[in-house]
Design a protein around this motif. Structure first.
Motif, PDB file in Angstrom:
ATOM      1  N   GLN A  72     -20.537  10.630 -53.286  1.00 32.62           N
ATOM      2  CA  GLN A  72     -21.826  11.271 -53.584  1.00 32.62           C
ATOM      3  C   GLN A  72     -22.584  11.601 -52.307  1.00 32.62           C
ATOM      4  N   SER A  73     -22.515  10.734 -51.333  1.00 31.57           N
ATOM      5  CA  SER A  73     -23.176  11.009 -50.062  1.00 31.57           C
ATOM      6  C   SER A  73     -22.578  12.255 -49.416  1.00 31.57           C
ATOM      7  N   ASN A  74     -21.259  12.372 -49.453  1.00 34.00           N
ATOM      8  CA  ASN A  74     -20.604  13.558 -48.897  1.00 34.00           C
ATOM      9  C   ASN A  74     -20.900  14.810 -49.707  1.00 34.00           C
ATOM     10  N   ARG A  75     -21.065  14.641 -51.001  1.00 35.47           N
ATOM     11  CA  ARG A  75     -21.406  15.775 -51.866  1.00 35.47           C
ATOM     12  C   ARG A  75     -22.710  16.433 -51.420  1.00 35.47           C
ATOM     13  N   VAL A  76     -23.686  15.585 -51.101  1.00 39.77           N
ATOM     14  CA  VAL A  76     -24.984  16.083 -50.627  1.00 39.77           C
ATOM     15  C   VAL A  76     -24.858  16.624 -49.207  1.00 39.77           C
ATOM     16  N   LEU A  77     -24.117  15.905 -48.363  1.00 39.34           N
ATOM     17  CA  LEU A  77     -23.908  16.373 -46.997  1.00 39.34           C
ATOM     18  C   LEU A  77     -23.270  17.756 -46.995  1.00 39.34           C
ATOM     19  N   LEU A  78     -22.305  17.985 -47.858  1.00 41.33           N
ATOM     20  CA  LEU A  78     -21.661  19.296 -47.932  1.00 41.33           C
ATOM     21  C   LEU A  78     -22.679  20.378 -48.282  1.00 41.33           C
ATOM     22  N   ALA A  79     -23.553  20.105 -49.211  1.00 40.16           N
ATOM     23  CA  ALA A  79     -24.594  21.078 -49.570  1.00 40.16           C
ATOM     24  C   ALA A  79     -25.477  21.397 -48.372  1.00 40.16           C
ATOM     25  N   ASP A  80     -25.858  20.372 -47.629  1.00 36.17           N
ATOM     26  CA  ASP A  80     -26.708  20.582 -46.454  1.00 36.17           C
ATOM     27  C   ASP A  80     -25.974  21.383 -45.374  1.00 36.17           C
ATOM     28  N   LEU A  81     -24.712  21.063 -45.166  1.00 35.68           N
ATOM     29  CA  LEU A  81     -23.934  21.768 -44.143  1.00 35.68           C
ATOM     30  C   LEU A  81     -23.758  23.240 -44.507  1.00 35.68           C
ATOM     31  N   LEU A  82     -23.487  23.499 -45.759  1.00 29.58           N
ATOM     32  CA  LEU A  82     -23.327  24.890 -46.191  1.00 29.58           C
ATOM     33  C   LEU A  82     -24.637  25.653 -46.076  1.00 29.58           C
TER      34      LEU A  82
ATOM     35  N   SER B 298     -15.680  13.197 -59.424  1.00 31.78           N
ATOM     36  CA  SER B 298     -14.601  13.351 -58.470  1.00 31.78           C
ATOM     37  C   SER B 298     -15.102  13.836 -57.108  1.00 31.78           C
ATOM     38  N   TYR B 299     -14.202  14.381 -56.298  1.00 35.88           N
ATOM     39  CA  TYR B 299     -14.509  14.674 -54.893  1.00 35.88           C
ATOM     40  C   TYR B 299     -14.036  16.063 -54.496  1.00 35.88           C
ATOM     41  N   LEU B 300     -14.072  16.976 -55.454  1.00 38.85           N
ATOM     42  CA  LEU B 300     -13.586  18.333 -55.224  1.00 38.85           C
ATOM     43  C   LEU B 300     -14.730  19.326 -55.346  1.00 38.85           C
ATOM     44  N   ALA B 301     -14.846  20.205 -54.364  1.00 40.06           N
ATOM     45  CA  ALA B 301     -15.900  21.227 -54.354  1.00 40.06           C
ATOM     46  C   ALA B 301     -15.274  22.598 -54.618  1.00 40.06           C
ATOM     47  N   TRP B 302     -15.870  23.352 -55.515  1.00 42.17           N
ATOM     48  CA  TRP B 302     -15.425  24.702 -55.862  1.00 42.17           C
ATOM     49  C   TRP B 302     -16.365  25.674 -55.148  1.00 42.17           C
ATOM     50  N   LEU B 303     -15.857  26.293 -54.078  1.00 40.96           N
ATOM     51  CA  LEU B 303     -16.708  27.071 -53.191  1.00 40.96           C
ATOM     52  C   LEU B 303     -16.469  28.563 -53.365  1.00 40.96           C
ATOM     53  N   ASP B 304     -17.557  29.293 -53.512  1.00 46.87           N
ATOM     54  CA  ASP B 304     -17.527  30.739 -53.745  1.00 46.87           C
ATOM     55  C   ASP B 304     -17.775  31.472 -52.428  1.00 46.87           C
TER      56      ASP B 304
ATOM     57  N   SER C 206     -14.242  11.314 -44.170  1.00 51.31           N
ATOM     58  CA  SER C 206     -15.391  10.815 -43.424  1.00 51.31           C
ATOM     59  C   SER C 206     -16.431  11.926 -43.270  1.00 51.31           C
ATOM     60  N   PRO C 207     -17.703  11.577 -43.115  1.00 49.33           N
ATOM     61  CA  PRO C 207     -18.717  12.606 -42.850  1.00 49.33           C
ATOM     62  C   PRO C 207     -18.395  13.408 -41.595  1.00 49.33           C
ATOM     63  N   GLU C 208     -17.769  12.768 -40.617  1.00 46.74           N
ATOM     64  CA  GLU C 208     -17.438  13.457 -39.370  1.00 46.74           C
ATOM     65  C   GLU C 208     -16.382  14.535 -39.599  1.00 46.74           C
ATOM     66  N   VAL C 209     -15.359  14.220 -40.384  1.00 45.95           N
ATOM     67  CA  VAL C 209     -14.323  15.211 -40.681  1.00 45.95           C
ATOM     68  C   VAL C 209     -14.917  16.364 -41.496  1.00 45.95           C
ATOM     69  N   LEU C 210     -15.742  16.041 -42.483  1.00 44.55           N
ATOM     70  CA  LEU C 210     -16.364  17.085 -43.301  1.00 44.55           C
ATOM     71  C   LEU C 210     -17.241  17.992 -42.434  1.00 44.55           C
ATOM     72  N   SER C 211     -18.023  17.402 -41.553  1.00 46.47           N
ATOM     73  CA  SER C 211     -18.897  18.189 -40.683  1.00 46.47           C
ATOM     74  C   SER C 211     -18.090  19.088 -39.755  1.00 46.47           C
ATOM     75  N   GLU C 212     -17.009  18.546 -39.218  1.00 41.24           N
ATOM     76  CA  GLU C 212     -16.152  19.331 -38.334  1.00 41.24           C
ATOM     77  C   GLU C 212     -15.510  20.491 -39.087  1.00 41.24           C
ATOM     78  N   ALA C 213     -15.087  20.243 -40.319  1.00 45.41           N
ATOM     79  CA  ALA C 213     -14.458  21.305 -41.113  1.00 45.41           C
ATOM     80  C   ALA C 213     -15.425  22.461 -41.352  1.00 45.41           C
ATOM     81  N   ILE C 214     -16.653  22.159 -41.738  1.00 43.07           N
ATOM     82  CA  ILE C 214     -17.615  23.226 -42.005  1.00 43.07           C
ATOM     83  C   ILE C 214     -17.996  23.943 -40.711  1.00 43.07           C
TER      84      ILE C 214
END
Length: 380
Positions: free
Chosen positions: A291-301, A316-322, A365-373
């Protein structure tokens, strides 16, 4: 308890598909596998099994059914009769073998794209023909197309392969939709096979309802297929469950070959039993991290890729991105891999509705997610 993703240095020692498909210059955020370490009760149970050289065939009396029934009652207030639980290799095998018992070759089987890509293949493997009734989206979110389902059932569909929570949207279907589906199934004599493998990963602000629990009609016409595999990262250990809640559906499965049970991995069964009996504290910690990463992803996007559409999932842990506004083509995962070295699932494999979309796995990890975005945003 806190659940923290393993560091990349350790993750790259794994031999699973996620970490062997691409080189070390690629961040793999595609296949549905978490970067978290195994829960300690599961590791302990597996080590103890190896220490006693317990690697034979599964026994019919094995404790798994009782473990799942206890988990279902405590987690969802769903009363499962352990006598109505059968194990097999994995959820995909459970779907195919169950379909073979309730359809004849050529029967239509309904699915709801955008949907987990193997659904398109599992239906013909069982002898059926895919009939698509896409999900519908409104200002209030995603829902089932009940009118479309009724038309498909009236036209002769014999089974409905439901995904709840829905992959790739992370959407737990509402009790109202599920109750309506059960009534339609009873009216048109359609068997509903509900894939609920992502259910234990429902977030604290989501509500999962087991299909078989919603009404007498659901119990009479429904079959659940599920596993501990997604929630506790056990996919490679191979153990899934087929669950019924009525004599009618149990009788429908009487024709299952004996080999369906024997294909269960004893190590998978041991791990799944430990997960359902002792794994909830770890599961709750994993959901908190997700859930923390879910919110972080929204902020990063919002900050780096504001043109990408993203509805935060509730399971779950899957994001459907348009990506359609960004002009990355029908399959944005191609540019993501070639230009950003980020591996994502191609949207078009989830059905025609996935054109211009990708699926991103944020159980990292938040670091991997941040690097990916950051890598994806650099293309812009």
């Amino acid at each position: 308890m806190d659940v923290i993703a393993d560091p990349l240095s350790l993750l790259r020692l794994r031999t699973s598909e996620k970490w062997r498909t691409f080189g070390e210059d690629v961040l793999p955020l595609f296949v549905a596998e978490m970067d978290f370490p195994l829960a300690e009760p599961i590791k302990r149970a597996l080590h103890e099994a190896i220490d006693r050289n317990d690697s034979g065939y599964v026994a019919e009396q094995n404790g798994f059914a009782d473990a799942f029934a206890g988990f279902a009652l405590g987690r969802w207030n769903w009363q499962v009769d352990p006598a109505h639980v059968t194990t097999t290799t994995d959820v995909s095998v459970a779907i195919v073998e169950t379909l073979r018992q309730v359809i004849v070759p050529g029967d239509a089987v309904v699915i709801n794209p955008p949907i987990y890509p193997p659904f398109f293949d599992l239906v013909p493997e069982a002898g059926g023909e895919v009939h698509e009734v896409p999900l519908v989206r409104s200002d209030t979110g995603w829902s089932l197309d009940l009118d479309g389902l009724e038309q498909a059932f009236a036209d002769g569909a014999r089974a409905y392969l439901l995904c709840n929570p829905h992959n790739p949207l992370g959407h737990p279907h509402s009790i109202e939709d599920l109750t309506a589906v059960a009534l339609l199934a009873a009216q048109y004599d359609v068997t509903v096979i509900s894939d609920e493998v992502h259910a234990p990963l429902t977030h604290t602000d989501g509500t999962f309802t087991p299909f078989l629990s919603v009404s007498p009609e659901a119990a009479e016409y429904g079959i659940c297929v599920t596993a501990a595999s997604k929630a506790w990262n056990l996919a490679g250990l191979k153990c899934a469950a087929i669950v019924t809640s009525s004599a009618r559906m149990r009788a429908a499965l009487d024709g299952l070959p004996e080999e369906v049970l024997w294909r269960t991995s004893i190590l998978g069964l041991i791990a799944g039993t430990a997960a359902f009996t002792e794994g909830e504290p770890w599961l709750d910690g994993a959901i908190s991290a997700i859930q923390s990463n879910r919110v972080l992803l929204a902020d990063l996007l919002d900050a780096q890729l504001p043109g990408v559409g993203y509805d935060q999932p509730r399971a779950s842990y899957l994001a459907w991105l348009d990506f359609r506004q960004l002009g990355w083509g029908e399959d944005p995962s191609v540019m993501a891999l070639e230009q950003s070295k980020v591996a994502l699932n191609p949207g078009p494999t989830f059905g025609a509705e996935g054109s211009g979309f990708v699926r991103l796995n944020f159980a990292c990890s938040p670091e991997v997610l941040s690097e990916a975005i950051s890598r994806l945003a650099a293309v812009m």
